[in-house]
Design a protein around this motif. Structure first.
Motif, mmCIF file in Angstrom:
data_model
loop_
_atom_site.group_PDB
_atom_site.id
_atom_site.type_symbol
_atom_site.label_atom_id
_atom_site.label_comp_id
_atom_site.label_asym_id
_atom_site.label_seq_id
_atom_site.Cartn_x
_atom_site.Cartn_y
_atom_site.Cartn_z
ATOM 1 N N SER A 1 40.763 34.923 50.063
ATOM 2 C CA SER A 1 39.825 35.925 50.381
ATOM 3 C C SER A 1 38.262 35.653 50.291
ATOM 4 O O SER A 1 37.683 36.415 50.890
ATOM 5 N N LEU B 1 31.263 34.324 37.101
ATOM 6 C CA LEU B 1 32.113 34.790 35.888
ATOM 7 C C LEU B 1 31.406 34.723 34.570
ATOM 8 O O LEU B 1 31.440 35.540 33.708
ATOM 9 N N GLN C 1 28.590 37.053 34.118
ATOM 10 C CA GLN C 1 28.983 38.503 33.694
ATOM 11 C C GLN C 1 29.528 38.366 32.222
ATOM 12 O O GLN C 1 29.223 39.345 31.467
ATOM 13 N N ARG D 1 32.646 29.832 41.732
ATOM 14 C CA ARG D 1 32.151 31.351 41.318
ATOM 15 C C ARG D 1 32.400 31.448 39.832
ATOM 16 O O ARG D 1 32.089 32.559 39.363
ATOM 17 N N LEU E 1 36.585 42.923 35.524
ATOM 18 C CA LEU E 1 36.188 41.797 36.269
ATOM 19 C C LEU E 1 36.892 41.895 37.612
ATOM 20 O O LEU E 1 37.914 42.447 37.893
ATOM 21 N N ASP E 2 36.014 41.077 38.525
ATOM 22 C CA ASP E 2 36.797 40.778 39.892
ATOM 23 C C ASP E 2 37.869 39.837 39.737
ATOM 24 O O ASP E 2 37.623 38.774 39.414
ATOM 25 N N GLU E 3 38.821 40.237 39.959
ATOM 26 C CA GLU E 3 40.075 39.642 39.850
ATOM 27 C C GLU E 3 40.245 38.378 40.571
ATOM 28 O O GLU E 3 40.735 37.327 39.846
ATOM 29 N N ASP E 4 39.859 38.198 41.836
ATOM 30 C CA ASP E 4 39.785 37.066 42.492
ATOM 31 C C ASP E 4 38.879 35.971 41.698
ATOM 32 O O ASP E 4 39.119 34.940 41.709
ATOM 33 N N VAL E 5 37.549 36.436 41.580
ATOM 34 C CA VAL E 5 36.854 35.431 40.744
ATOM 35 C C VAL E 5 37.394 35.045 39.306
ATOM 36 O O VAL E 5 37.286 33.689 39.205
ATOM 37 N N LYS F 1 43.130 44.780 40.523
ATOM 38 C CA LYS F 1 43.843 44.679 41.887
ATOM 39 C C LYS F 1 45.178 44.855 41.570
ATOM 40 O O LYS F 1 45.959 45.479 42.240
ATOM 41 N N SER G 1 41.912 49.668 34.647
ATOM 42 C CA SER G 1 40.423 49.984 34.767
ATOM 43 C C SER G 1 40.022 50.274 33.205
ATOM 44 O O SER G 1 41.009 50.468 32.358
#
Length: 279
Positions: free
Chosen positions: A61, A268, A271, A264, A253-257, A224, A229
């Protein structure tokens, strides 16, 4: 466990080793690359090899300009992959390597990283294979410098405790894993380290265990996949009174990252360190 959050578990359960490509050291760089690994896709574009990538899998993605297809990295179809007539396929496991190599297609297997050094090695490997050695070396230097700066900024004092959620069945990651090492670099004490049993670094905890450990911070990597949440987490039985919930320290967290070990990881870790600075 949901398979899309199992990329790092591949390493724990026995991932394929990095494969050296057939041919000589003077072989021409591949001009038609198929990536079946979202992490490899990110690495390829980050080192400037994006123009050589003709197709990526359905989970790749990032970046948006990557030529995303319906190819699967989890259940790869040899005929579909070969239909792109690639001269190199990059994958995170070797399940169809032999079939592709029998068709004369080179395959590079880059399994889930166990530590940052593995990520750096894979970036350099891709740089060498694709003809972007200098760019790959530069990217690694930048990542190392950024990570060193972030670690230097971690506040002194006792490390607050953290629970890292891989999915909503309470799989987590202890400090022997890639993500666990990032939590440690970011200044957190990982409650999963107290879990017993042979889990390959990814223990399945329980709600009772989490309540008993009462973490100061919670990191959710299942927004995702599992629709989790800070709000849904707080609604679980007994969780409303957790310190992390009471203090507003449940972080989505951004799940893909969070799933990947490419460039990236710096974002992570940033953050994680930002969250550490709040406590």
């Amino acid at each position: 466990m949901h398979r899309l959050r199992s990329l790092f578990l591949v390493a724990a359960l026995g991932a394929a080793t990095v494969t050296t490509l057939p041919g000589t050291a003077n072989a021409a760089a591949p001009s038609k690359i198929v990536s079946l690994s979202p992490t490899a896709t990110e690495m390829l574009f980050a080192i400037g090899a994006g123009k050589q990538v003709i197709a990526v899998d359905d989970q790749s993605s990032f970046p948006e300009r990557a030529p995303r297809t319906d190819l699967s990295g989890f259940e790869p179809n040899v005929e579909a992959i070969a239909g792109y007539d690639p001269d190199l396929v990059v994958a995170s496991d070797g399940q169809v390597r032999k079939q592709l190599e029998d068709l004369g297609i080179d395959v590079l297997v880059l399994p889930a990283a166990g530590k940052l050094a593995d990520s750096y090695a894979q970036i350099r490997k891709l740089g060498k294979v694709t003809g972007h050695t200098k760019a790959a070396d530069q990217l690694v230097r930048e990542m190392k410098a950024d990570i060193a700066d972030l670690v230097e900024g971690v506040p002194d004092g006792k490390d607050p405790s953290a629970y890292y959620e891989v999915d909503d069945t309470y799989f987590s990651a202890d400090s022997s894993t890639f993500i666990g090492r990032l939590l440690k670099l970011g200044g957190f004490a990982n409650i999963a380290d107290a879990a017993k049993g042979d889990s390959g670094g990814y223990p399945q905890l329980s709600s009772e265990f989490i309540v008993d450990r009462d973490p100061d911070t919670v990191f959710l990597a299942d927004g995702k996949c599992c629709a989790q949440s800070p709000q849904t987490f707080a609604q679980r039985p007994g969780f409303a009174e957790l310190t992390a919930v009471q203090d507003g320290n449940v972080v989505a967290l951004d799940e893909d990252v969070a799933q990947r070990w490419g460039p990236r990881v710096v974002a992570l870790l940033r953050q994680i360190v930002k969250q550490r600075a709040k406590q």
